[in-house]
Motif scaffolding. Structure first.
Motif, PDB file in Angstrom:
ATOM      1  N   MET A 265       8.253  37.825  19.692  1.00 38.00           N
ATOM      2  CA  MET A 265       9.541  38.087  19.058  1.00 38.00           C
ATOM      3  C   MET A 265      10.127  36.785  18.522  1.00 38.00           C
ATOM      4  O   MET A 265      10.099  35.764  19.217  1.00 38.00           O
ATOM      5  N   ILE A 266      10.610  36.839  17.313  1.00 33.20           N
ATOM      6  CA  ILE A 266      11.166  35.648  16.667  1.00 33.20           C
ATOM      7  C   ILE A 266      12.627  35.902  16.314  1.00 33.20           C
ATOM      8  O   ILE A 266      12.980  36.950  15.765  1.00 33.20           O
ATOM      9  N   TYR A 267      13.469  34.936  16.639  1.00 33.48           N
ATOM     10  CA  TYR A 267      14.891  35.025  16.320  1.00 33.48           C
ATOM     11  C   TYR A 267      15.312  33.753  15.582  1.00 33.48           C
ATOM     12  O   TYR A 267      14.756  32.673  15.802  1.00 33.48           O
ATOM     13  N   LEU A 268      16.300  33.908  14.723  1.00 36.70           N
ATOM     14  CA  LEU A 268      16.928  32.739  14.101  1.00 36.70           C
ATOM     15  C   LEU A 268      18.440  32.875  14.245  1.00 36.70           C
ATOM     16  O   LEU A 268      19.037  33.846  13.776  1.00 36.70           O
ATOM     17  N   PHE A 269      19.046  31.916  14.923  1.00 37.84           N
ATOM     18  CA  PHE A 269      20.506  31.831  15.003  1.00 37.84           C
ATOM     19  C   PHE A 269      20.940  30.797  13.973  1.00 37.84           C
ATOM     20  O   PHE A 269      20.488  29.643  14.016  1.00 37.84           O
ATOM     21  N   THR A 270      21.811  31.187  13.085  1.00 40.69           N
ATOM     22  CA  THR A 270      22.072  30.312  11.950  1.00 40.69           C
ATOM     23  C   THR A 270      23.453  30.535  11.347  1.00 40.69           C
ATOM     24  O   THR A 270      24.246  31.315  11.812  1.00 40.69           O
ATOM     25  N   TRP A 271      23.724  29.832  10.366  1.00 39.99           N
ATOM     26  CA  TRP A 271      24.767  29.811   9.354  1.00 39.99           C
ATOM     27  C   TRP A 271      25.729  28.674   9.552  1.00 39.99           C
ATOM     28  O   TRP A 271      25.327  27.583   9.927  1.00 39.99           O
TER      29      TRP A 271
ATOM     30  N   THR B 136      14.403  38.422  13.707  1.00 42.55           N
ATOM     31  CA  THR B 136      15.699  39.034  13.964  1.00 42.55           C
ATOM     32  C   THR B 136      16.731  37.949  13.693  1.00 42.55           C
ATOM     33  O   THR B 136      16.753  36.915  14.349  1.00 42.55           O
ATOM     34  N   LEU B 137      17.557  38.176  12.694  1.00 41.97           N
ATOM     35  CA  LEU B 137      18.503  37.154  12.225  1.00 41.97           C
ATOM     36  C   LEU B 137      19.887  37.403  12.803  1.00 41.97           C
ATOM     37  O   LEU B 137      20.409  38.512  12.742  1.00 41.97           O
ATOM     38  N   LYS B 138      20.475  36.375  13.383  1.00 44.58           N
ATOM     39  CA  LYS B 138      21.846  36.458  13.876  1.00 44.58           C
ATOM     40  C   LYS B 138      22.650  35.335  13.209  1.00 44.58           C
ATOM     41  O   LYS B 138      22.330  34.158  13.382  1.00 44.58           O
ATOM     42  N   GLU B 139      23.651  35.732  12.422  1.00 46.22           N
ATOM     43  CA  GLU B 139      24.448  34.744  11.705  1.00 46.22           C
ATOM     44  C   GLU B 139      25.797  34.551  12.398  1.00 46.22           C
ATOM     45  O   GLU B 139      26.419  35.510  12.847  1.00 46.22           O
ATOM     46  N   PHE B 140      26.219  33.286  12.465  1.00 47.19           N
ATOM     47  CA  PHE B 140      27.483  32.935  13.101  1.00 47.19           C
ATOM     48  C   PHE B 140      28.336  32.219  12.068  1.00 47.19           C
ATOM     49  O   PHE B 140      28.170  31.020  11.825  1.00 47.19           O
ATOM     50  N   ASN B 141      29.203  32.988  11.432  1.00 49.55           N
ATOM     51  CA  ASN B 141      29.951  32.484  10.284  1.00 49.55           C
ATOM     52  C   ASN B 141      31.437  32.312  10.577  1.00 49.55           C
ATOM     53  O   ASN B 141      32.055  33.138  11.246  1.00 49.55           O
ATOM     54  N   ILE B 142      31.972  31.223  10.055  1.00 46.15           N
ATOM     55  CA  ILE B 142      33.421  31.040   9.978  1.00 46.15           C
ATOM     56  C   ILE B 142      33.754  31.055   8.493  1.00 46.15           C
ATOM     57  O   ILE B 142      33.406  30.135   7.757  1.00 46.15           O
TER      58      ILE B 142
END
Length: 316
Positions: free
Chosen positions: A1-7, A121-127
């Motif tokens: 399983m691959i995840y990317l936490f980004t933004w 699985t992409l999880k974006e953390f945006n302000i």
């Protein structure tokens, strides 16, 4: 399983990565966990074993790799080679291995980004705006910080959530509730933040406040260093204003000007008109031109400062 936490929020990305790490170690023990903070410090054999190797006692395995994918601005050959090597490993990753990449402001043109996009699985953390920061602070410290204090520290730290939380956590060691006065008494804006605050006042035509802030800055900063920094930040605002008048999309403006962690500037609005802003910028450039062509009558720091203040006062 691959995840990317980004933004765009370094603080939120790191916070979520830490939460995943703590939860995993609690369930599957720390000897099934590997954290690679700098990919240049490990060789390809270690990287391959970390990503493809089996876990202890057939449990889950978590591998966290920081700052990958990188931006296209990165010229580090080793990093780029390691990213290319990662591409050869992706389809071989065992099902029980969890690979968590995290990266703030990754370049979507990056080869690794494009490949991962197909299977991650992409999880974006945006302000997206200052309102998002205000809401986050209120949720983190409910009823413990007043609105004026929040607005003040956002200005002091130029909407940098990581810096804001760090300063607030230190204040809460001795304070039960934080007021605007606490922020002003105990937190000193850095030069860049000070200039952002001054620029906010200036572009909102609060000239008296601008001159007070100028006095504070020049107590510890050379007037020429301040001038060059002001000019650079004002130039960015001129470009933003011009593109906004052309009805360009805010996200596109941020990308075209490569604002990165200064994305929030696109959403700001000021009292100064576009015409007056450009005129003010041109007058500041003329000061630089006079100095470089020996046409300025005076050469002392005080005289240069006088020229700056005179141009600012003309905005009244």
């Amino acid at each position: 399983m691959i995840y990317l936490f980004t933004w765009n929020s370094d603080y939120l990305v790191k916070k979520q990565v830490k939460a995943w790490k703590n939860l995993f170690v609690e369930k599957h023990w720390d000897f099934n966990f590997i954290h690679i903070k700098d990919i240049t410090e490990v060789d390809k054999n270690f990287l391959s074993e970390a990503i493809l190797g089996s876990s202890f006692m057939n449990a889950k395995k978590l591998v966290i790799i920081d700052n990958i994918p990188t931006t296209s601005k990165n010229k580090n050959t080793d990093i780029n080679q390691k990213q290319d090597f990662l591409l050869t490993l992706i389809e071989k990753i065992p099902e029980e291995n969890i690979i968590l990449f995290n990266s703030v402001w990754p370049d979507k043109r990056n080869k690794l980004y494009k490949q991962l996009k197909k299977i991650w699985t992409l999880k974006e953390f945006n302000i997206q705006s200052e309102n998002d920061i205000v809401n986050f602070i209120n949720q983190k410290y409910p009823w413990k910080i007043d609105d004026l204090a929040i607005n003040t520290i956002i200005r002091y730290k130029s909407s940098n959530l990581d810096k804001i939380i760090n300063e607030l956590d230190k204040l809460f060691i001795t304070k039960e509730k934080i007021t605007k006065q606490d922020i002003e008494n105990h937190i000193t804006p850095e030069l860049e933040e000070n200039i952002f605050i001054l620029l906010d006042d200036l572009l909102n035509l609060n000239i008296n406040e601008t001159l007070k802030r100028l006095n504070t800055i020049l107590e510890n900063t050379n007037v020429y260093a301040f001038y060059n920094n002001l000019l650079a930040n004002l130039r960015t605002q001129v470009f933003i204003t011009k593109l906004k008048t052309l009805k360009n999309n805010p996200n596109q403006i941020s990308t075209d000007l490569k604002l990165w962690n200064r994305w929030f500037l696109v959403n700001k609005s000021y009292k100064i008109s576009p015409k007056k802003l450009i005129s003010f910028y041109e007058k500041l450039i003329q000061i630089d031109k006079k100095m470089k062509t020996w046409k300025m009558l005076w050469t002392k720091d005080e005289d240069f400062r006088f020229e700056l203040e005179k141009v600012m006062l003309e905005l009244k």
